[in-house]
Design a protein around this motif. Sequence first.
Motif, PDB file in Angstrom:
ATOM      1  N   ASP A 119     -51.656 -36.781  -7.651  1.00  0.00           N
ATOM      2  CA  ASP A 119     -52.495 -35.733  -7.075  1.00  0.00           C
ATOM      3  C   ASP A 119     -53.967 -36.125  -7.083  1.00  0.00           C
ATOM      4  O   ASP A 119     -54.716 -35.794  -6.148  1.00  0.00           O
ATOM      5  CB  ASP A 119     -52.292 -34.418  -7.822  1.00  0.00           C
ATOM      6  N   ILE A 120     -54.391 -36.811  -8.130  1.00  0.00           N
ATOM      7  CA  ILE A 120     -55.792 -37.270  -8.184  1.00  0.00           C
ATOM      8  C   ILE A 120     -56.048 -38.283  -7.071  1.00  0.00           C
ATOM      9  O   ILE A 120     -57.091 -38.251  -6.402  1.00  0.00           O
ATOM     10  CB  ILE A 120     -56.092 -37.885  -9.567  1.00  0.00           C
ATOM     11  N   LEU A 121     -55.086 -39.181  -6.854  1.00  0.00           N
ATOM     12  CA  LEU A 121     -55.236 -40.157  -5.773  1.00  0.00           C
ATOM     13  C   LEU A 121     -55.323 -39.461  -4.424  1.00  0.00           C
ATOM     14  O   LEU A 121     -56.164 -39.815  -3.582  1.00  0.00           O
ATOM     15  CB  LEU A 121     -54.061 -41.132  -5.786  1.00  0.00           C
ATOM     16  N   LEU A 122     -54.483 -38.468  -4.209  1.00  0.00           N
ATOM     17  CA  LEU A 122     -54.512 -37.757  -2.919  1.00  0.00           C
ATOM     18  C   LEU A 122     -55.819 -36.999  -2.740  1.00  0.00           C
ATOM     19  O   LEU A 122     -56.368 -36.942  -1.632  1.00  0.00           O
ATOM     20  CB  LEU A 122     -53.326 -36.801  -2.823  1.00  0.00           C
ATOM     21  N   GLN A 123     -56.336 -36.409  -3.779  1.00  0.00           N
ATOM     22  CA  GLN A 123     -57.601 -35.680  -3.665  1.00  0.00           C
ATOM     23  C   GLN A 123     -58.758 -36.598  -3.296  1.00  0.00           C
ATOM     24  O   GLN A 123     -59.654 -36.208  -2.543  1.00  0.00           O
ATOM     25  CB  GLN A 123     -57.909 -34.966  -4.980  1.00  0.00           C
ATOM     26  N   THR A 124     -58.741 -37.818  -3.802  1.00  0.00           N
ATOM     27  CA  THR A 124     -59.867 -38.730  -3.571  1.00  0.00           C
ATOM     28  C   THR A 124     -59.684 -39.630  -2.361  1.00  0.00           C
ATOM     29  O   THR A 124     -60.663 -40.037  -1.744  1.00  0.00           O
ATOM     30  CB  THR A 124     -60.098 -39.616  -4.811  1.00  0.00           C
ATOM     31  N   GLU A 125     -58.433 -39.917  -1.987  1.00  0.00           N
ATOM     32  CA  GLU A 125     -58.216 -40.869  -0.904  1.00  0.00           C
ATOM     33  C   GLU A 125     -57.164 -40.440   0.113  1.00  0.00           C
ATOM     34  O   GLU A 125     -57.017 -41.097   1.151  1.00  0.00           O
ATOM     35  CB  GLU A 125     -57.808 -42.242  -1.488  1.00  0.00           C
ATOM     36  N   GLY A 126     -56.453 -39.356  -0.157  1.00  0.00           N
ATOM     37  CA  GLY A 126     -55.390 -38.926   0.767  1.00  0.00           C
ATOM     38  C   GLY A 126     -55.393 -37.442   1.005  1.00  0.00           C
ATOM     39  O   GLY A 126     -54.330 -36.811   1.092  1.00  0.00           O
ATOM     40  N   ALA A 127     -56.574 -36.858   1.141  1.00  0.00           N
ATOM     41  CA  ALA A 127     -56.691 -35.399   1.299  1.00  0.00           C
ATOM     42  C   ALA A 127     -55.923 -34.824   2.485  1.00  0.00           C
ATOM     43  O   ALA A 127     -55.497 -33.666   2.416  1.00  0.00           O
ATOM     44  CB  ALA A 127     -58.164 -35.014   1.390  1.00  0.00           C
ATOM     45  N   PRO A 128     -55.729 -35.571   3.604  1.00  0.00           N
ATOM     46  CA  PRO A 128     -54.930 -34.976   4.692  1.00  0.00           C
ATOM     47  C   PRO A 128     -53.544 -34.522   4.267  1.00  0.00           C
ATOM     48  O   PRO A 128     -52.979 -33.604   4.858  1.00  0.00           O
ATOM     49  CB  PRO A 128     -54.856 -36.112   5.722  1.00  0.00           C
ATOM     50  N   LEU A 129     -52.998 -35.123   3.229  1.00  0.00           N
ATOM     51  CA  LEU A 129     -51.668 -34.726   2.763  1.00  0.00           C
ATOM     52  C   LEU A 129     -51.715 -33.462   1.919  1.00  0.00           C
ATOM     53  O   LEU A 129     -50.661 -32.918   1.561  1.00  0.00           O
ATOM     54  CB  LEU A 129     -51.038 -35.866   1.959  1.00  0.00           C
ATOM     55  N   LEU A 130     -52.915 -32.992   1.587  1.00  0.00           N
ATOM     56  CA  LEU A 130     -53.044 -31.777   0.786  1.00  0.00           C
ATOM     57  C   LEU A 130     -53.387 -30.555   1.623  1.00  0.00           C
ATOM     58  O   LEU A 130     -53.439 -29.444   1.116  1.00  0.00           O
ATOM     59  CB  LEU A 130     -54.142 -31.969  -0.280  1.00  0.00           C
ATOM     60  N   THR A 131     -53.661 -30.750   2.911  1.00  0.00           N
ATOM     61  CA  THR A 131     -54.078 -29.635   3.758  1.00  0.00           C
ATOM     62  C   THR A 131     -52.910 -28.688   4.015  1.00  0.00           C
ATOM     63  O   THR A 131     -51.736 -29.040   3.843  1.00  0.00           O
ATOM     64  CB  THR A 131     -54.625 -30.143   5.104  1.00  0.00           C
ATOM     65  N   GLN A 132     -53.262 -27.466   4.431  1.00  0.00           N
ATOM     66  CA  GLN A 132     -52.233 -26.486   4.738  1.00  0.00           C
ATOM     67  C   GLN A 132     -51.361 -26.985   5.884  1.00  0.00           C
ATOM     68  O   GLN A 132     -51.861 -27.483   6.873  1.00  0.00           O
ATOM     69  CB  GLN A 132     -52.881 -25.152   5.107  1.00  0.00           C
ATOM     70  N   GLY A 133     -50.064 -26.849   5.710  1.00  0.00           N
ATOM     71  CA  GLY A 133     -49.127 -27.307   6.730  1.00  0.00           C
ATOM     72  C   GLY A 133     -48.639 -28.722   6.521  1.00  0.00           C
ATOM     73  O   GLY A 133     -47.771 -29.188   7.250  1.00  0.00           O
ATOM     74  N   ALA A 134     -49.229 -29.438   5.526  1.00  0.00           N
ATOM     75  CA  ALA A 134     -48.831 -30.825   5.288  1.00  0.00           C
ATOM     76  C   ALA A 134     -47.897 -30.957   4.089  1.00  0.00           C
ATOM     77  O   ALA A 134     -47.676 -32.058   3.598  1.00  0.00           O
ATOM     78  CB  ALA A 134     -50.074 -31.704   5.077  1.00  0.00           C
ATOM     79  N   GLY A 135     -47.360 -29.833   3.616  1.00  0.00           N
ATOM     80  CA  GLY A 135     -46.522 -29.871   2.421  1.00  0.00           C
ATOM     81  C   GLY A 135     -45.298 -30.753   2.570  1.00  0.00           C
ATOM     82  O   GLY A 135     -44.949 -31.498   1.650  1.00  0.00           O
ATOM     83  N   VAL A 136     -44.648 -30.701   3.735  1.00  0.00           N
ATOM     84  CA  VAL A 136     -43.462 -31.524   3.950  1.00  0.00           C
ATOM     85  C   VAL A 136     -43.826 -32.998   3.953  1.00  0.00           C
ATOM     86  O   VAL A 136     -43.151 -33.828   3.327  1.00  0.00           O
ATOM     87  CB  VAL A 136     -42.772 -31.132   5.271  1.00  0.00           C
ATOM     88  N   SER A 137     -44.918 -33.341   4.650  1.00  0.00           N
ATOM     89  CA  SER A 137     -45.360 -34.738   4.689  1.00  0.00           C
ATOM     90  C   SER A 137     -45.746 -35.229   3.298  1.00  0.00           C
ATOM     91  O   SER A 137     -45.452 -36.366   2.917  1.00  0.00           O
ATOM     92  CB  SER A 137     -46.556 -34.876   5.634  1.00  0.00           C
ATOM     93  N   GLN A 138     -46.410 -34.364   2.535  1.00  0.00           N
ATOM     94  CA  GLN A 138     -46.822 -34.753   1.178  1.00  0.00           C
ATOM     95  C   GLN A 138     -45.600 -35.034   0.310  1.00  0.00           C
ATOM     96  O   GLN A 138     -45.545 -36.046  -0.399  1.00  0.00           O
ATOM     97  CB  GLN A 138     -47.674 -33.643   0.558  1.00  0.00           C
ATOM     98  N   GLN A 139     -44.622 -34.127   0.372  1.00  0.00           N
ATOM     99  CA  GLN A 139     -43.439 -34.313  -0.464  1.00  0.00           C
ATOM    100  C   GLN A 139     -42.661 -35.552  -0.033  1.00  0.00           C
ATOM    101  O   GLN A 139     -42.138 -36.291  -0.879  1.00  0.00           O
ATOM    102  CB  GLN A 139     -42.550 -33.072  -0.380  1.00  0.00           C
ATOM    103  N   ARG A 140     -42.600 -35.780   1.270  1.00  0.00           N
ATOM    104  CA  ARG A 140     -41.903 -36.974   1.765  1.00  0.00           C
ATOM    105  C   ARG A 140     -42.594 -38.235   1.267  1.00  0.00           C
ATOM    106  O   ARG A 140     -41.943 -39.191   0.832  1.00  0.00           O
ATOM    107  CB  ARG A 140     -41.859 -36.966   3.291  1.00  0.00           C
ATOM    108  N   PHE A 141     -43.928 -38.244   1.323  1.00  0.00           N
ATOM    109  CA  PHE A 141     -44.677 -39.416   0.844  1.00  0.00           C
ATOM    110  C   PHE A 141     -44.404 -39.660  -0.638  1.00  0.00           C
ATOM    111  O   PHE A 141     -44.161 -40.801  -1.066  1.00  0.00           O
ATOM    112  CB  PHE A 141     -46.170 -39.199   1.084  1.00  0.00           C
ATOM    113  N   LYS A 142     -44.450 -38.592  -1.426  1.00  0.00           N
ATOM    114  CA  LYS A 142     -44.223 -38.759  -2.862  1.00  0.00           C
ATOM    115  C   LYS A 142     -42.821 -39.269  -3.138  1.00  0.00           C
ATOM    116  O   LYS A 142     -42.626 -40.162  -3.977  1.00  0.00           O
ATOM    117  CB  LYS A 142     -44.460 -37.436  -3.575  1.00  0.00           C
ATOM    118  N   THR A 143     -41.852 -38.732  -2.429  1.00  0.00           N
ATOM    119  CA  THR A 143     -40.465 -39.147  -2.646  1.00  0.00           C
ATOM    120  C   THR A 143     -40.271 -40.616  -2.284  1.00  0.00           C
ATOM    121  O   THR A 143     -39.622 -41.376  -3.020  1.00  0.00           O
ATOM    122  CB  THR A 143     -39.514 -38.273  -1.815  1.00  0.00           C
ATOM    123  N   ILE A 144     -40.854 -41.010  -1.149  1.00  0.00           N
ATOM    124  CA  ILE A 144     -40.736 -42.412  -0.727  1.00  0.00           C
ATOM    125  C   ILE A 144     -41.405 -43.320  -1.740  1.00  0.00           C
ATOM    126  O   ILE A 144     -40.864 -44.383  -2.114  1.00  0.00           O
ATOM    127  CB  ILE A 144     -41.354 -42.591   0.671  1.00  0.00           C
TER     128      ILE A 144
END
Length: 872
Positions: free
Chosen positions: A660-685
């Motif tokens: 989550d710290i990495l996403l906040q500093t370098e991958g914020a698009p995955l934290l925006t509203q509506g990106a929950g599925v993409s975020q979870q997919r990225f984490k799982t991969i």
Amino acid sequence: MHIIFGLGLDSRRGPSSENSFNEPTLGPMGLLGLLETYLGLARPEVSVARRVTGYLGHLRQHDDGERFYSESLHADSVGTAAKLLTWRDEWRLGGWTGSAPDDAPRRLRELAHVERTAQGDIAPGQAERLAVVEVKLATERTPIECVRLVDPVETFPLAWQKVLALLPGVGQWEAQPNGHGQLRALQELAGRAVHEGNLPGTLPSISDGSVTLVQATSRATAEHWLSAWRAHDEVDRLIVCESLGDAVDATLVATGGVSCGFESPSELRPALQAVGLALETVWTPIDTGRLVEFLLHSIGPFSRSARGRLAKAIGEQPGIGGEAWCTARQEIAATQNGEKTVEEVAFWLEGERWSRDAGAPVDALAVRVERLLEALQHRLTGDANLASIYVPAIEQCSAVLDGLAEFKRQGVPSLLPRQVEQLISHGTPTGSNPAAIAQIGCMRSAPAAGVCVEPADEVIWWMPSTPVLPQSLPWTAAEVQALQKLGVELRDPQRELSYLARQWLRPLLAARRHFVLVLPPPGAEEHPFRQLIQKLVPDLETSCINLDSEVNETYVGMLADPLARLAFPETPRVIELKTPIELPRDPQSYTSLTELFNHPALYAIKRVARLRPNSIISTEEDNRLLGTLAHRVLERLFAHADALAWTSQHALDWFRANIDILLQTEGAPLLTQGAGVSQQRFKTICESAMISLLDHLRSAGAVSVRTEVEFEGVLGNVPLTGKVDLVVELQGKRTIALDVKWTGDKRYAAMLSEGRHLQLALYSALIEQKEKLPPVALGYFIVESGALFTTAMDVFPAAQVRVPRSGVTVNELLQQARESWKWRASQWEAGQIEVVADEVLDEAQGPEGTLAVEGLGPWHFDHLVLLGGWEQ
């Protein structure tokens, strides 16, 4: 003072051919302001935002959860207040005193309850101001001698009728035909048709050229014709344009004409976007797209150059607090006034944020608006142009502050994003487009047919299409009847509609010599006025001038000098230069070598001429961002010296604690509203890929892993540089070089099978030159699938081995690369730069012993256009 007064004349624009001293043409707000000035009632203007928020407070005060507006108020408080305030104001203009009997319909009774506390507490609207003016007029006089009404008195609200009854010399104005010949005949016939409500007759045709219909398949074509027509024939001309007038002005100015001053919606003005973008900085999760807009916007609360540095950092690493962000911050601190700017950066972008679901404190929002207002005020230097830009934005900030102050007075603790957006919308001043300036020498203009109250030699009605019709009353029949019993005179939509037809006649009646109807492109809705003249002159449409087909004919062709058509140049096969060219001696990377080998002209544009397209900073989620983040995960993982000894569960726990710290500093698009599925997919991969890679490395006996390792070396006599994603060390100083890709199993497996893995071969050469031993294995690790592809048979037990079918070895690939360099160098020595297109790949192959020439991807199209690739 002689006044011309009409309901729609507040929107009337000049210049006027009949302006004279003490004879103003005014709409309701204009006349109200004039009366207040002469009666000593002038007061500071009150923003809509303040009135809406004030009324919202009273709605909440009376809301017990059972009111008719309770659910709407909960879902959209500001929007509900704005709508109900318009109801209340319309009733007030019609004579409502704020009361309702016990047997009145529910909605009327409940709004009457609200009115008991709202009356006198919220800022006065038009009705309250007119009531005060009415009282003053009963005992005091003004310089007004007569008032000519361009609309029937019964169409005015009751509050205005009472005021008009106290003014001297109030009389009715009627539009009269001003034309001659057949134009006059059409005007009289159209007037009779509208007033009598039937078709009094027809005209066989109009042959004297006094009425013209023109049409084009695109608005741009018609706009260019208008510019040429205006320049060709200078007459007293009036253009009526009810929509997209700003586009007409833009074309007029671009083609050497002058702007009429039509306005577009004021929310699109850059200065009026500043407060919305500034308040976007309070929310979490960060919307990186809006954040980049805030940083790149022409108007902001701190240094534009500093904002530009930060925007580039976010484009590189989308987030706040990453390595790129910190570097940009340090660069800003080293500039003049850098420490102060860094404090601004900390306030706006690095401070506390609030959840979009819970809302932000009213005080925090007010502080930000105050800081922006202060920054805008500092930019006012007395320059009139700057004032036209910044004053509307300053007014907007002040209106928003008024609304926030009212919320605070009511004890509202926080606001949701939707409420903030609506508050800004209601605080946005109208008529605040600094680009909408009527320049000297412009045509007279009207934004609506109803404001055409002065004649002109030529009238052009620009593309009338879907008309704006009167809205039906939003109340039930019982509610309307109850209001009428209370003496409230409501507008009559049917009467308004019938009167609207008279207003549509005004452009036609205003024409003295020539009336031009510019029709919208085919397929648009037909305006009722067009339907009327079709009935009156059935033959008129057949003589409509098609601007597209008439380009070379007399009517259109005479308006501009003809230009010879030039064909686009063909893409050259070889660029022949008269002098030899030396290849650059800078260190070459895999990317630059593939460009030279496969498309020398592209290499020349990028690496020699150093031409670059405009960079567009983007923070969208794509495979590039996902791949970069995956690289960063592996880089941080193997920064732990004992990572290879971790169990799978230990690695997963580390990942979940740090991602989550990495996403906040370098991958914020995955934290925006509506990106929950993409975020979870990225984490799982990433979790799966990380465990897969650790298993592969342990099975190979890896003792350590270095990430993003930079090497320098040579390819023959060519300086070479490269950065290897993973350098794996085995026992006995043996190494493995792996390149990490986000996706592309099929592509990279094929590259190994076909012996096209030049990138890995170059890495092998660089490692061998520095560490004296070549890697024992080369491969591609695919994050998305967790697959490892390698040419080595006995290093990774679970890897997918792909042995080149041609039997080509790393040394042979390197030798082919050296020969390709020599081949391209010899071409450049002869002054020849080859242009390789996909359709000529077979002809573009080099001599025996060189690498095969391959096509390049579509990401090079912006450069290929320079070489004549027009169809790209």
